[in-house]
Scaffold this motif. Structure first.
Motif, PDB file in Angstrom:
ATOM      1  N   GLU A 197       2.048  -6.902 -10.732  1.00 59.84           N
ATOM      2  CA  GLU A 197       2.025  -5.663  -9.949  1.00 59.84           C
ATOM      3  C   GLU A 197       1.143  -5.816  -8.719  1.00 59.84           C
ATOM      4  OE1 GLU A 197       1.559  -5.838 -13.197  1.00 59.84           O
ATOM      5  OE2 GLU A 197       3.374  -4.830 -13.964  1.00 59.84           O
ATOM      6  N   ARG A 198       0.015  -6.508  -8.892  1.00 63.17           N
ATOM      7  CA  ARG A 198      -0.874  -6.718  -7.749  1.00 63.17           C
ATOM      8  C   ARG A 198      -0.220  -7.624  -6.717  1.00 63.17           C
ATOM      9  NH1 ARG A 198      -3.643  -5.786  -5.278  1.00 63.17           N
ATOM     10  NH2 ARG A 198      -5.642  -6.842  -5.295  1.00 63.17           N
ATOM     11  N   SER A 203       1.983  -8.376  -1.495  1.00 65.26           N
ATOM     12  CA  SER A 203       3.045  -8.949  -0.682  1.00 65.26           C
ATOM     13  C   SER A 203       3.647  -7.916   0.263  1.00 65.26           C
ATOM     14  CB  SER A 203       4.126  -9.536  -1.587  1.00 65.26           C
ATOM     15  OG  SER A 203       5.202 -10.033  -0.831  1.00 65.26           O
ATOM     16  N   SER A 204       3.890  -6.722  -0.253  1.00 65.68           N
ATOM     17  CA  SER A 204       4.513  -5.683   0.566  1.00 65.68           C
ATOM     18  C   SER A 204       3.640  -5.281   1.739  1.00 65.68           C
ATOM     19  CB  SER A 204       4.812  -4.465  -0.310  1.00 65.68           C
ATOM     20  OG  SER A 204       5.298  -3.397   0.473  1.00 65.68           O
ATOM     21  N   ILE A 205       2.368  -5.001   1.470  1.00 63.34           N
ATOM     22  CA  ILE A 205       1.466  -4.535   2.525  1.00 63.34           C
ATOM     23  C   ILE A 205       1.115  -5.669   3.485  1.00 63.34           C
ATOM     24  CG2 ILE A 205      -0.846  -3.610   2.958  1.00 63.34           C
ATOM     25  CD1 ILE A 205      -0.536  -2.030   0.335  1.00 63.34           C
ATOM     26  N   MET A 206       0.851  -6.857   2.959  1.00 64.48           N
ATOM     27  CA  MET A 206       0.507  -7.987   3.827  1.00 64.48           C
ATOM     28  C   MET A 206       1.671  -8.338   4.753  1.00 64.48           C
ATOM     29  SD  MET A 206      -2.630  -9.292   3.438  1.00 64.48           S
ATOM     30  CE  MET A 206      -2.636 -11.075   3.616  1.00 64.48           C
ATOM     31  N   GLN A 207       2.898  -8.349   4.233  1.00 63.30           N
ATOM     32  CA  GLN A 207       4.050  -8.677   5.069  1.00 63.30           C
ATOM     33  C   GLN A 207       4.220  -7.672   6.196  1.00 63.30           C
ATOM     34  OE1 GLN A 207       6.218 -11.539   4.621  1.00 63.30           O
ATOM     35  NE2 GLN A 207       6.519 -10.885   6.754  1.00 63.30           N
ATOM     36  N   GLU A 261      -6.290  -2.978  -0.088  1.00 67.87           N
ATOM     37  CA  GLU A 261      -5.903  -4.215  -0.755  1.00 67.87           C
ATOM     38  C   GLU A 261      -7.037  -5.228  -0.739  1.00 67.87           C
ATOM     39  OE1 GLU A 261      -3.147  -5.332  -2.472  1.00 67.87           O
ATOM     40  OE2 GLU A 261      -2.546  -3.224  -2.465  1.00 67.87           O
ATOM     41  N   PHE A 262      -7.712  -5.340   0.408  1.00 71.32           N
ATOM     42  CA  PHE A 262      -8.802  -6.311   0.507  1.00 71.32           C
ATOM     43  C   PHE A 262     -10.024  -5.845  -0.269  1.00 71.32           C
ATOM     44  CE2 PHE A 262      -6.114  -8.445   3.342  1.00 71.32           C
ATOM     45  CZ  PHE A 262      -6.638  -9.710   3.578  1.00 71.32           C
TER      46      PHE A 262
END
Length: 274
Positions: A197-198, A203-207, A261-262
């Protein structure tokens, strides 16, 4: 006798050696029991590491403990005639360990040596062009993280970052973020995370944010993040890590989901330190 354990997680094989005898954790506890953090080292922290006095007391104590372990396990090598002093070792170790606070880390397990140059240094680069021709060139760098177990740093650039600690740039944080990214075997902008899940959220937010930076770089539009982060996902992770620790307030204000996220990854909230 040592035992070999192979674990499959999200399709990636990870290999762990479980060795007999005293564990690394036990040896570290022994090292801490014997170690003393000298007053002269505290003076170096106050002089060179602007984050240190901002930390709450419990994180200051944790940082000092982690510095002792780091300095006991990693070798520092001076290059091109550069002399390794306590100021060099403590300054670098403190900022490298800043990324490990609140984390049950293995202290950059793939890292063996920190090579310190007096100034920016040249490394050889092989690049293949669109026609398939390989070109050799020299690149002038202030830092580099190698998967073979070394981090290379320019002391001049380190001290410049110490003089301007909240301008968005920090070569130590950048290169040691690469080391964290490489702990799963490759530098791809996705460091080891605790669950599928993490990884999905990351992946979604970083992309999305990486694409926005690439668009800003192409159009020469202002961005909180340095354009260098648009060259590859691994560089994006390292550049955003720099911003997280050196410009947390505008980061949290303008990129709240990415900041979260970070904050979850590093288990820290630098906004609260100031």
């Amino acid at each position: 006798m040592a035992a070999l354990i192979i674990v499959s997680f999200l399709g990636i094989l990870s290999i762990y050696w479980i060795a007999s005898g005293p564990s690394r954790r036990h040896k570290r506890h022994q090292s801490l029991a014997r170690g003393v953090f000298p007053a002269s080292w505290r003076a170096i922290l106050k002089k060179r590491v602007a984050h240190y006095p901002l930390l709450p007391d419990h994180l200051q104590q944790e940082l000092r403990r982690k510095i002792l372990i780091f300095l006991g396990e990693k070798q520092f090598i001076g290059c091109n005639g550069f002399e390794i002093t306590d100021e060099v070792r403590v300054t670098i170790a403190a900022q490298a360990c800043l990324l490990l606070l609140n984390r049950d880390s293995d202290f950059y397990p793939g890292l063996r040596q920190i090579l310190v140059y007096p100034n920016a240094f040249y490394v050889n680069r092989s690049e293949r062009d669109a026609a398939g021709v390989v070109w050799e060139r020299h690149a002038l760098l202030s830092g580099e993280s190698w998967s073979q177990g070394q981090v290379l740093l320019s002391w001049h650039d380190v001290t410049e970052d110490c003089r301007h600690p909240f301008d968005g740039f920090n070569v130590i944080i950048h290169e040691f973020a690469h080391q964290l990214d490489q702990e799963d075997g490759q530098a791809d902008g996705a460091p080891p995370l605790p669950s599928s899940e993490r990884y999905q959220s990351w992946s979604s937010i970083m992309q999305r944010e990486y694409d926005l930076l690439c668009q800003a770089a192409d159009a020469a539009q202002p961005s909180l993040f340095d354009y260098y982060g648009a060259t590859a996902p691994a560089e994006f992770f390292a550049v955003v890590s720099e911003t997280f620790f050196t410009r947390p307030e505008p980061f949290a204000a303008h990129h709240p989901e990415l900041y979260e996220e970070f904050a979850r990854f590093y288990r820290l909230d630098p906004v609260q330190w100031r």
